[in-house]
Motif scaffolding. Structure first.
Motif, PDB file in Angstrom:
ATOM      1  N   MET A   1     -40.492  25.812   1.453  1.00 49.76           N
ATOM      2  CA  MET A   1     -39.833  26.573   2.514  1.00 49.76           C
ATOM      3  C   MET A   1     -39.511  27.992   2.058  1.00 49.76           C
ATOM      4  O   MET A   1     -39.595  28.942   2.840  1.00 49.76           O
ATOM      5  CB  MET A   1     -38.561  25.852   2.987  1.00 49.76           C
ATOM      6  CG  MET A   1     -38.851  24.508   3.639  1.00 49.76           C
ATOM      7  SD  MET A   1     -40.149  24.541   4.899  1.00 49.76           S
ATOM      8  CE  MET A   1     -39.391  25.551   6.139  1.00 49.76           C
ATOM      9  N   GLY A   2     -39.166  28.164   0.795  1.00 47.89           N
ATOM     10  CA  GLY A   2     -38.968  29.514   0.261  1.00 47.89           C
ATOM     11  C   GLY A   2     -40.262  30.312   0.269  1.00 47.89           C
ATOM     12  O   GLY A   2     -40.269  31.504   0.598  1.00 47.89           O
ATOM     13  N   ALA A   3     -41.368  29.652  -0.089  1.00 46.52           N
ATOM     14  CA  ALA A   3     -42.667  30.325  -0.063  1.00 46.52           C
ATOM     15  C   ALA A   3     -43.042  30.718   1.366  1.00 46.52           C
ATOM     16  O   ALA A   3     -43.555  31.820   1.602  1.00 46.52           O
ATOM     17  CB  ALA A   3     -43.738  29.432  -0.674  1.00 46.52           C
ATOM     18  N   TYR A   4     -42.775  29.834   2.336  1.00 46.05           N
ATOM     19  CA  TYR A   4     -43.026  30.172   3.737  1.00 46.05           C
ATOM     20  C   TYR A   4     -42.203  31.384   4.154  1.00 46.05           C
ATOM     21  O   TYR A   4     -42.688  32.274   4.851  1.00 46.05           O
ATOM     22  CB  TYR A   4     -42.688  28.990   4.652  1.00 46.05           C
ATOM     23  CG  TYR A   4     -43.852  28.084   4.934  1.00 46.05           C
ATOM     24  CD1 TYR A   4     -44.784  28.399   5.904  1.00 46.05           C
ATOM     25  CD2 TYR A   4     -44.013  26.901   4.234  1.00 46.05           C
ATOM     26  CE1 TYR A   4     -45.848  27.570   6.165  1.00 46.05           C
ATOM     27  CE2 TYR A   4     -45.072  26.059   4.485  1.00 46.05           C
ATOM     28  CZ  TYR A   4     -45.994  26.397   5.453  1.00 46.05           C
ATOM     29  OH  TYR A   4     -47.047  25.569   5.701  1.00 46.05           O
ATOM     30  N   ALA A   5     -40.945  31.447   3.747  1.00 47.27           N
ATOM     31  CA  ALA A   5     -40.081  32.571   4.111  1.00 47.27           C
ATOM     32  C   ALA A   5     -40.581  33.872   3.499  1.00 47.27           C
ATOM     33  O   ALA A   5     -40.615  34.912   4.170  1.00 47.27           O
ATOM     34  CB  ALA A   5     -38.644  32.284   3.670  1.00 47.27           C
ATOM     35  N   VAL A   6     -40.990  33.833   2.238  1.00 52.73           N
ATOM     36  CA  VAL A   6     -41.489  35.042   1.575  1.00 52.73           C
ATOM     37  C   VAL A   6     -42.785  35.513   2.222  1.00 52.73           C
ATOM     38  O   VAL A   6     -42.960  36.708   2.505  1.00 52.73           O
ATOM     39  CB  VAL A   6     -41.682  34.777   0.059  1.00 52.73           C
ATOM     40  CG1 VAL A   6     -42.473  35.886  -0.607  1.00 52.73           C
ATOM     41  CG2 VAL A   6     -40.328  34.611  -0.615  1.00 52.73           C
ATOM     42  N   VAL A   7     -43.699  34.593   2.490  1.00 51.81           N
ATOM     43  CA  VAL A   7     -44.972  34.971   3.118  1.00 51.81           C
ATOM     44  C   VAL A   7     -44.724  35.521   4.524  1.00 51.81           C
ATOM     45  O   VAL A   7     -45.328  36.527   4.915  1.00 51.81           O
ATOM     46  CB  VAL A   7     -45.948  33.776   3.138  1.00 51.81           C
ATOM     47  CG1 VAL A   7     -47.149  34.062   4.005  1.00 51.81           C
ATOM     48  CG2 VAL A   7     -46.392  33.450   1.721  1.00 51.81           C
ATOM     49  N   ALA A   8     -43.840  34.901   5.296  1.00 53.13           N
ATOM     50  CA  ALA A   8     -43.533  35.389   6.642  1.00 53.13           C
ATOM     51  C   ALA A   8     -42.936  36.787   6.588  1.00 53.13           C
ATOM     52  O   ALA A   8     -43.280  37.660   7.398  1.00 53.13           O
ATOM     53  CB  ALA A   8     -42.589  34.429   7.351  1.00 53.13           C
ATOM     54  N   PHE A   9     -42.055  37.031   5.631  1.00 50.21           N
ATOM     55  CA  PHE A   9     -41.469  38.362   5.475  1.00 50.21           C
ATOM     56  C   PHE A   9     -42.533  39.392   5.120  1.00 50.21           C
ATOM     57  O   PHE A   9     -42.571  40.483   5.698  1.00 50.21           O
ATOM     58  CB  PHE A   9     -40.370  38.337   4.405  1.00 50.21           C
ATOM     59  CG  PHE A   9     -39.787  39.693   4.127  1.00 50.21           C
ATOM     60  CD1 PHE A   9     -38.899  40.260   5.016  1.00 50.21           C
ATOM     61  CD2 PHE A   9     -40.144  40.389   2.983  1.00 50.21           C
ATOM     62  CE1 PHE A   9     -38.363  41.516   4.767  1.00 50.21           C
ATOM     63  CE2 PHE A   9     -39.619  41.636   2.728  1.00 50.21           C
ATOM     64  CZ  PHE A   9     -38.721  42.202   3.619  1.00 50.21           C
ATOM     65  N   LEU A  10     -43.417  39.058   4.185  1.00 46.56           N
ATOM     66  CA  LEU A  10     -44.449  40.007   3.777  1.00 46.56           C
ATOM     67  C   LEU A  10     -45.451  40.283   4.890  1.00 46.56           C
ATOM     68  O   LEU A  10     -45.873  41.434   5.078  1.00 46.56           O
ATOM     69  CB  LEU A  10     -45.161  39.495   2.525  1.00 46.56           C
ATOM     70  CG  LEU A  10     -44.305  39.446   1.255  1.00 46.56           C
ATOM     71  CD1 LEU A  10     -45.089  38.827   0.109  1.00 46.56           C
ATOM     72  CD2 LEU A  10     -43.807  40.835   0.891  1.00 46.56           C
ATOM     73  N   VAL A  11     -45.825  39.257   5.642  1.00 43.17           N
ATOM     74  CA  VAL A  11     -46.744  39.468   6.764  1.00 43.17           C
ATOM     75  C   VAL A  11     -46.070  40.326   7.832  1.00 43.17           C
ATOM     76  O   VAL A  11     -46.685  41.244   8.385  1.00 43.17           O
ATOM     77  CB  VAL A  11     -47.222  38.123   7.347  1.00 43.17           C
ATOM     78  CG1 VAL A  11     -47.919  38.297   8.678  1.00 43.17           C
ATOM     79  CG2 VAL A  11     -48.145  37.433   6.361  1.00 43.17           C
ATOM     80  N   GLY A  12     -44.811  40.061   8.125  1.00 39.28           N
ATOM     81  CA  GLY A  12     -44.079  40.879   9.096  1.00 39.28           C
ATOM     82  C   GLY A  12     -43.959  42.319   8.652  1.00 39.28           C
ATOM     83  O   GLY A  12     -44.120  43.248   9.447  1.00 39.28           O
ATOM     84  N   LEU A  13     -43.705  42.529   7.372  1.00 36.84           N
ATOM     85  CA  LEU A  13     -43.620  43.883   6.842  1.00 36.84           C
ATOM     86  C   LEU A  13     -44.967  44.595   6.929  1.00 36.84           C
ATOM     87  O   LEU A  13     -45.040  45.767   7.325  1.00 36.84           O
ATOM     88  CB  LEU A  13     -43.142  43.826   5.382  1.00 36.84           C
ATOM     89  CG  LEU A  13     -42.838  45.147   4.702  1.00 36.84           C
ATOM     90  CD1 LEU A  13     -41.667  45.822   5.382  1.00 36.84           C
ATOM     91  CD2 LEU A  13     -42.539  44.908   3.234  1.00 36.84           C
ATOM     92  N   ALA A  14     -46.042  43.899   6.600  1.00 32.07           N
ATOM     93  CA  ALA A  14     -47.372  44.496   6.665  1.00 32.07           C
ATOM     94  C   ALA A  14     -47.758  44.848   8.098  1.00 32.07           C
ATOM     95  O   ALA A  14     -48.305  45.932   8.349  1.00 32.07           O
ATOM     96  CB  ALA A  14     -48.402  43.542   6.057  1.00 32.07           C
ATOM     97  N   VAL A  15     -47.460  43.966   9.038  1.00 29.89           N
ATOM     98  CA  VAL A  15     -47.792  44.245  10.440  1.00 29.89           C
ATOM     99  C   VAL A  15     -46.959  45.407  10.967  1.00 29.89           C
ATOM    100  O   VAL A  15     -47.470  46.269  11.688  1.00 29.89           O
ATOM    101  CB  VAL A  15     -47.611  42.974  11.294  1.00 29.89           C
ATOM    102  CG1 VAL A  15     -47.701  43.284  12.778  1.00 29.89           C
ATOM    103  CG2 VAL A  15     -48.651  41.950  10.911  1.00 29.89           C
ATOM    104  N   ALA A  16     -45.692  45.472  10.599  1.00 23.88           N
ATOM    105  CA  ALA A  16     -44.844  46.580  11.029  1.00 23.88           C
ATOM    106  C   ALA A  16     -45.357  47.910  10.471  1.00 23.88           C
ATOM    107  O   ALA A  16     -45.386  48.925  11.175  1.00 23.88           O
ATOM    108  CB  ALA A  16     -43.403  46.344  10.603  1.00 23.88           C
ATOM    109  N   ARG A  17     -45.781  47.903   9.224  1.00 23.24           N
ATOM    110  CA  ARG A  17     -46.337  49.134   8.642  1.00 23.24           C
ATOM    111  C   ARG A  17     -47.655  49.508   9.302  1.00 23.24           C
ATOM    112  O   ARG A  17     -47.934  50.675   9.526  1.00 23.24           O
ATOM    113  CB  ARG A  17     -46.527  48.977   7.138  1.00 23.24           C
ATOM    114  CG  ARG A  17     -45.197  48.797   6.419  1.00 23.24           C
ATOM    115  CD  ARG A  17     -45.347  48.901   4.947  1.00 23.24           C
ATOM    116  NE  ARG A  17     -44.879  50.258   4.645  1.00 23.24           N
ATOM    117  CZ  ARG A  17     -45.308  50.995   3.661  1.00 23.24           C
ATOM    118  NH1 ARG A  17     -46.237  50.537   2.860  1.00 23.24           N
ATOM    119  NH2 ARG A  17     -44.832  52.187   3.445  1.00 23.24           N
ATOM    120  N   LEU A  18     -48.476  48.514   9.616  1.00 21.83           N
ATOM    121  CA  LEU A  18     -49.737  48.772  10.306  1.00 21.83           C
ATOM    122  C   LEU A  18     -49.481  49.390  11.673  1.00 21.83           C
ATOM    123  O   LEU A  18     -50.141  50.358  12.057  1.00 21.83           O
ATOM    124  CB  LEU A  18     -50.533  47.476  10.450  1.00 21.83           C
ATOM    125  CG  LEU A  18     -51.857  47.578  11.192  1.00 21.83           C
ATOM    126  CD1 LEU A  18     -52.863  48.338  10.344  1.00 21.83           C
ATOM    127  CD2 LEU A  18     -52.388  46.205  11.522  1.00 21.83           C
TER     128      LEU A  18
END
Length: 111
Positions: free
Chosen positions: A68-85
């Motif tokens: 669940m921690g890995a899911y949270a980290v991946v979700a945060f990183l994907v959200g950050l990448a999409v926001a930057r895109l």
């Protein structure tokens, strides 16, 4: 919109059935068991079982927290990448109607 519907179907409709909470993992087809390992509901179910039946001992609870921690980290990183895109491409994250309801405040120039 389509991505949200697909995610809703995968996580809720398939995730609950493939979690092993209602149908044992051993009774599921091999494909369903493999897909269930990728969805978060299986790990939450294993963590709850570890708490309820094994007093939190064993690898079930630790693995549930790690996944669940890995899911949270991946979700945060994907959200950050999409926001930057979105920011780099100049897309708006709000519709014109949403912007009309909440206009930016104007700052009066002081002399």
């Amino acid at each position: 919109m389509a991505g949200q519907v697909i995610a809703l179907l995968m996580v809720t409709m398939f995730g609950i059935r493939l979690s092993g909470g209602t149908i044992p993992v051993q009774a599921q087809p091999a494909f369903a068991a493999a897909v269930g390992d990728l969805l978060p509901a299986r790990h939450v179910t294993e963590g709850i079982r570890a708490l309820l039946f094994f007093d939190g001992l064993g690898p079930g609870l630790l693995r549930a927290w790690l996944v669940m921690g890995a899911y949270a980290v991946v979700a945060f990183l994907v959200g950050l990448a999409v926001a930057r895109l979105y920011g780099h491409r100049g897309f708006d994250r709000a519709t014109a109607l949403e912007l009309a309801r909440h206009p930016h405040p104007t700052v009066a120039a002081t002399a």
